[in-house]
Design a protein around this motif. Structure first.
Motif, PDB file in Angstrom:
ATOM      1  N   TYR A 204     -10.414  -3.684  -1.815  1.00 34.73           N
ATOM      2  CA  TYR A 204      -9.065  -3.912  -2.322  1.00 34.73           C
ATOM      3  C   TYR A 204      -8.796  -3.007  -3.530  1.00 34.73           C
ATOM      4  CZ  TYR A 204      -9.335  -8.150   0.526  1.00 34.73           C
ATOM      5  OH  TYR A 204      -9.494  -9.021   1.570  1.00 34.73           O
ATOM      6  N   VAL A 205      -7.534  -2.833  -3.842  1.00 34.39           N
ATOM      7  CA  VAL A 205      -7.124  -2.062  -5.007  1.00 34.39           C
ATOM      8  C   VAL A 205      -6.345  -2.983  -5.950  1.00 34.39           C
ATOM      9  CG1 VAL A 205      -7.003   0.048  -3.627  1.00 34.39           C
ATOM     10  CG2 VAL A 205      -4.923  -1.300  -3.997  1.00 34.39           C
ATOM     11  N   GLU A 206      -5.924  -2.448  -7.072  1.00 34.73           N
ATOM     12  CA  GLU A 206      -5.096  -3.191  -8.005  1.00 34.73           C
ATOM     13  C   GLU A 206      -3.614  -2.951  -7.700  1.00 34.73           C
ATOM     14  OE1 GLU A 206      -6.403  -5.278 -10.186  1.00 34.73           O
ATOM     15  OE2 GLU A 206      -8.420  -4.687  -9.560  1.00 34.73           O
ATOM     16  N   VAL A 207      -2.764  -3.892  -8.108  1.00 34.34           N
ATOM     17  CA  VAL A 207      -1.325  -3.746  -7.891  1.00 34.34           C
ATOM     18  C   VAL A 207      -0.817  -2.479  -8.569  1.00 34.34           C
ATOM     19  CG1 VAL A 207       0.941  -4.767  -8.373  1.00 34.34           C
ATOM     20  CG2 VAL A 207      -0.956  -6.224  -7.607  1.00 34.34           C
ATOM     21  N   GLU A 208      -1.376  -2.164  -9.732  1.00 31.85           N
ATOM     22  CA  GLU A 208      -0.967  -0.953 -10.448  1.00 31.85           C
ATOM     23  C   GLU A 208      -1.213   0.302  -9.617  1.00 31.85           C
ATOM     24  OE1 GLU A 208      -1.418  -4.243 -13.161  1.00 31.85           O
ATOM     25  OE2 GLU A 208      -2.804  -3.386 -11.683  1.00 31.85           O
ATOM     26  N   ASP A 209      -2.237   0.271  -8.777  1.00 31.84           N
ATOM     27  CA  ASP A 209      -2.523   1.421  -7.908  1.00 31.84           C
ATOM     28  C   ASP A 209      -1.405   1.639  -6.892  1.00 31.84           C
ATOM     29  OD1 ASP A 209      -5.032   1.906  -9.118  1.00 31.84           O
ATOM     30  OD2 ASP A 209      -5.950   0.354  -7.878  1.00 31.84           O
ATOM     31  N   LEU A 210      -0.801   0.547  -6.418  1.00 31.25           N
ATOM     32  CA  LEU A 210       0.293   0.657  -5.457  1.00 31.25           C
ATOM     33  C   LEU A 210       1.511   1.304  -6.116  1.00 31.25           C
ATOM     34  CD1 LEU A 210       0.077  -2.875  -3.771  1.00 31.25           C
ATOM     35  CD2 LEU A 210      -1.250  -0.806  -3.271  1.00 31.25           C
ATOM     36  N   LEU A 211       1.797   0.893  -7.340  1.00 30.49           N
ATOM     37  CA  LEU A 211       2.926   1.477  -8.065  1.00 30.49           C
ATOM     38  C   LEU A 211       2.662   2.944  -8.385  1.00 30.49           C
ATOM     39  CD1 LEU A 211       3.700  -1.469 -10.525  1.00 30.49           C
ATOM     40  CD2 LEU A 211       4.862  -0.908  -8.381  1.00 30.49           C
ATOM     41  N   ALA A 212       1.412   3.260  -8.712  1.00 34.00           N
ATOM     42  CA  ALA A 212       1.062   4.645  -9.024  1.00 34.00           C
ATOM     43  C   ALA A 212       1.228   5.531  -7.793  1.00 34.00           C
ATOM     44  CB  ALA A 212      -0.370   4.717  -9.541  1.00 34.00           C
ATOM     45  N   LEU A 213       0.938   4.987  -6.607  1.00 31.68           N
ATOM     46  CA  LEU A 213       1.096   5.760  -5.374  1.00 31.68           C
ATOM     47  C   LEU A 213       2.561   6.099  -5.135  1.00 31.68           C
ATOM     48  CD1 LEU A 213      -0.006   6.976  -2.780  1.00 31.68           C
ATOM     49  CD2 LEU A 213       0.122   4.700  -1.731  1.00 31.68           C
ATOM     50  N   ALA A 214       3.452   5.125  -5.355  1.00 30.97           N
ATOM     51  CA  ALA A 214       4.886   5.383  -5.201  1.00 30.97           C
ATOM     52  C   ALA A 214       5.349   6.453  -6.176  1.00 30.97           C
ATOM     53  CB  ALA A 214       5.674   4.086  -5.405  1.00 30.97           C
ATOM     54  N   GLN A 215       4.867   6.355  -7.423  1.00 25.92           N
ATOM     55  CA  GLN A 215       5.250   7.337  -8.438  1.00 25.92           C
ATOM     56  C   GLN A 215       4.756   8.730  -8.059  1.00 25.92           C
ATOM     57  OE1 GLN A 215       3.534   6.725 -12.349  1.00 25.92           O
ATOM     58  NE2 GLN A 215       5.328   7.627 -13.339  1.00 25.92           N
ATOM     59  N   LYS A 216       3.533   8.796  -7.547  1.00 26.30           N
ATOM     60  CA  LYS A 216       2.968  10.086  -7.146  1.00 26.30           C
ATOM     61  C   LYS A 216       3.790  10.738  -6.049  1.00 26.30           C
ATOM     62  CE  LYS A 216      -1.322  12.152  -5.414  1.00 26.30           C
ATOM     63  NZ  LYS A 216      -2.731  11.871  -4.985  1.00 26.30           N
ATOM     64  N   LYS A 217       4.324   9.914  -5.136  1.00 30.36           N
ATOM     65  CA  LYS A 217       5.134  10.433  -4.036  1.00 30.36           C
ATOM     66  C   LYS A 217       6.579  10.692  -4.451  1.00 30.36           C
ATOM     67  CE  LYS A 217       2.563   8.471  -0.148  1.00 30.36           C
ATOM     68  NZ  LYS A 217       2.647   7.624   1.081  1.00 30.36           N
ATOM     69  N   GLY A 218       6.944  10.271  -5.652  1.00 32.16           N
ATOM     70  CA  GLY A 218       8.311  10.435  -6.109  1.00 32.16           C
ATOM     71  C   GLY A 218       9.289   9.547  -5.365  1.00 32.16           C
ATOM     72  N   GLU A 219       8.825   8.359  -4.965  1.00 32.42           N
ATOM     73  CA  GLU A 219       9.654   7.438  -4.177  1.00 32.42           C
ATOM     74  C   GLU A 219       9.831   6.117  -4.917  1.00 32.42           C
ATOM     75  OE1 GLU A 219       8.092   9.022   0.204  1.00 32.42           O
ATOM     76  OE2 GLU A 219       7.360   7.130  -0.615  1.00 32.42           O
ATOM     77  N   ALA A 220      10.934   5.445  -4.626  1.00 24.34           N
ATOM     78  CA  ALA A 220      11.123   4.097  -5.156  1.00 24.34           C
ATOM     79  C   ALA A 220      10.073   3.180  -4.532  1.00 24.34           C
ATOM     80  CB  ALA A 220      12.522   3.589  -4.821  1.00 24.34           C
ATOM     81  N   PRO A 221       9.384   2.361  -5.331  1.00 21.53           N
ATOM     82  CA  PRO A 221       8.342   1.501  -4.785  1.00 21.53           C
ATOM     83  C   PRO A 221       8.845   0.632  -3.633  1.00 21.53           C
ATOM     84  CG  PRO A 221       8.234   1.496  -7.158  1.00 21.53           C
ATOM     85  CD  PRO A 221       9.488   2.239  -6.804  1.00 21.53           C
ATOM     86  N   PHE A 222       8.016   0.536  -2.616  1.00 17.62           N
ATOM     87  CA  PHE A 222       8.293  -0.268  -1.422  1.00 17.62           C
ATOM     88  C   PHE A 222       7.005  -1.008  -1.094  1.00 17.62           C
ATOM     89  CE2 PHE A 222       8.883   0.145   3.481  1.00 17.62           C
ATOM     90  CZ  PHE A 222       9.097  -1.216   3.589  1.00 17.62           C
ATOM     91  N   LEU A 223       6.930  -2.265  -1.557  1.00 14.52           N
ATOM     92  CA  LEU A 223       5.726  -3.074  -1.391  1.00 14.52           C
ATOM     93  C   LEU A 223       5.999  -4.279  -0.495  1.00 14.52           C
ATOM     94  CD1 LEU A 223       4.411  -3.163  -5.084  1.00 14.52           C
ATOM     95  CD2 LEU A 223       4.012  -1.428  -3.325  1.00 14.52           C
ATOM     96  N   ILE A 224       4.940  -4.762   0.117  1.00 21.65           N
ATOM     97  CA  ILE A 224       5.003  -5.964   0.946  1.00 21.65           C
ATOM     98  C   ILE A 224       4.082  -7.005   0.333  1.00 21.65           C
ATOM     99  CG2 ILE A 224       4.671  -6.923   3.260  1.00 21.65           C
ATOM    100  CD1 ILE A 224       6.801  -4.700   3.070  1.00 21.65           C
ATOM    101  N   MET A 225       4.584  -8.235   0.207  1.00 22.52           N
ATOM    102  CA  MET A 225       3.760  -9.350  -0.278  1.00 22.52           C
ATOM    103  C   MET A 225       3.732 -10.442   0.779  1.00 22.52           C
ATOM    104  SD  MET A 225       4.222 -11.730  -3.711  1.00 22.52           S
ATOM    105  CE  MET A 225       3.611 -10.482  -4.845  1.00 22.52           C
ATOM    106  N   LEU A 226       2.545 -10.967   1.038  1.00 26.18           N
ATOM    107  CA  LEU A 226       2.376 -12.010   2.045  1.00 26.18           C
ATOM    108  C   LEU A 226       1.900 -13.289   1.375  1.00 26.18           C
ATOM    109  CD1 LEU A 226       0.677  -9.883   4.852  1.00 26.18           C
ATOM    110  CD2 LEU A 226       3.103 -10.430   4.567  1.00 26.18           C
ATOM    111  N   ASP A 227       2.662 -14.345   1.540  1.00 27.54           N
ATOM    112  CA  ASP A 227       2.406 -15.632   0.887  1.00 27.54           C
ATOM    113  C   ASP A 227       1.635 -16.547   1.835  1.00 27.54           C
ATOM    114  OD1 ASP A 227       2.448 -17.941  -0.600  1.00 27.54           O
ATOM    115  OD2 ASP A 227       4.618 -18.228  -0.497  1.00 27.54           O
ATOM    116  N   GLN A 228       0.297 -16.540   1.728  1.00 31.76           N
ATOM    117  CA  GLN A 228      -0.574 -17.442   2.481  1.00 31.76           C
ATOM    118  C   GLN A 228      -0.457 -17.269   3.995  1.00 31.76           C
ATOM    119  OE1 GLN A 228      -0.424 -21.510   1.043  1.00 31.76           O
ATOM    120  NE2 GLN A 228      -0.067 -20.827  -1.051  1.00 31.76           N
ATOM    121  N   VAL A 229      -0.479 -16.049   4.452  1.00 30.22           N
ATOM    122  CA  VAL A 229      -0.543 -15.765   5.892  1.00 30.22           C
ATOM    123  C   VAL A 229      -1.992 -15.918   6.320  1.00 30.22           C
ATOM    124  CG1 VAL A 229      -0.254 -13.993   7.661  1.00 30.22           C
ATOM    125  CG2 VAL A 229       1.455 -14.256   5.858  1.00 30.22           C
TER     126      VAL A 229
END
Length: 246
Positions: free
Chosen positions: A77-102
């Motif tokens: 697994y990675v940290e949530v900050e890593d997901l935001l950093a990936l969006a920033q690196k790509k120059g894109e608005a963050p697009f994340l998915i969260m799953l609540d107890q699937v």
């Protein structure tokens, strides 16, 4: 595939080292100093422990388990900050998915596959009461795990607050959502939040969302399977962001 760690000392050291463990299987009525330490470390690390008959462990690894077997994640697994950093690196608005107890691994795998195909920057899942990155999930994801980052957190509601503080909109998906998905602006930095099979979003997670969206249902059923609904909504994000007026 899942990595199976067998033996009391081996499992204890894996916990001490911060290894990503899906769960620990422990023989019924097993006690002792090392067992107590394993249970304490598991609680601290948020790793669920399931008591099982010794025969279950024997079938998994023979008789070398000493009553304790751990199942490691199919991918780290990675940290949530890593997901935001990936969006920033790509120059894109963050697009994340969260799953609540699937809890269904096939649903999780299918969502991961759609998320990767739709270009999401990552998926967030909870540590407890949810499916993790098991071998079954990896198989259903059909290779998507090789390219998609997944973060695992202790508290989804608190994570939503932090994401909102970082400028993201938290948009929940529900069958009776407040707005139609196709009439909502999904070009903003966002985390799409999906609830569990049957129960939907938990109350506190729902409360932390900025608003909820729904899909129009024209048939007799009143909702879609989570994997199907997630795929449709993720591709609505793709349509709005990248397809213009098509």
């Amino acid at each position: 595939m899942e990595d199976i760690i067998a033996g009391r000392n081996q499992v204890r050291e894996a916990l001490r080292a911060g290894r990503d463990l899906h769960k620990i299987l422990m023989a019924e009525r097993l006690e002792g100093e090392i067992i107590g330490e394993i249970l304490s470390l598991a609680r601290t690390c948020g790793v669920p422990v399931q008591r099982v008959d010794r025969n279950v462990l024997d079938k998994m690894v023979g008789e070398r388990h000493q009553g304790v077997v751990a199942l490691a994640a199919a991918k780290g697994y990675v940290e949530v900050e890593d997901l935001l950093a990936l969006a920033q690196k790509k120059g894109e608005a963050p697009f994340l998915i969260m799953l609540d107890q699937v809890t269904d691994p096939h649903n999780l795998g299918a969502v991961l596959r759609s998320a990767e195909a739709a270009g999401a920057h990552g998926v967030i899942i909870p540590r407890r009461r949810a499916a993790g990155l098991t071998a079954a999930v990896a198989r259903t994801a059909a290779g998507a795990l090789e390219y998609l980052a997944v973060a695992r957190v202790a508290n989804l509601a608190q994570t939503i607050v932090k994401l909102k503080d970082s400028g993201l909109w938290a948009i929940g998906a529900e069958g009776d959502g407040e707005k139609l998905a196709f009439a909502s602006d999904l070009t903003v930095p966002l985390v799409l939040v999906f609830g569990s099979e049957g129960r939907g979003l938990s109350p506190l997670v729902r409360k932390r969302c900025d608003f909820t969206i729904r899909l129009p249902m024209r048939g007799k059923v009143n909702s879609l399977n989570i994997a199907a609904a997630a795929a449709v909504l993720m591709y609505e994000v793709v349509r709005q962001r990248y397809c213009g007026s098509l």
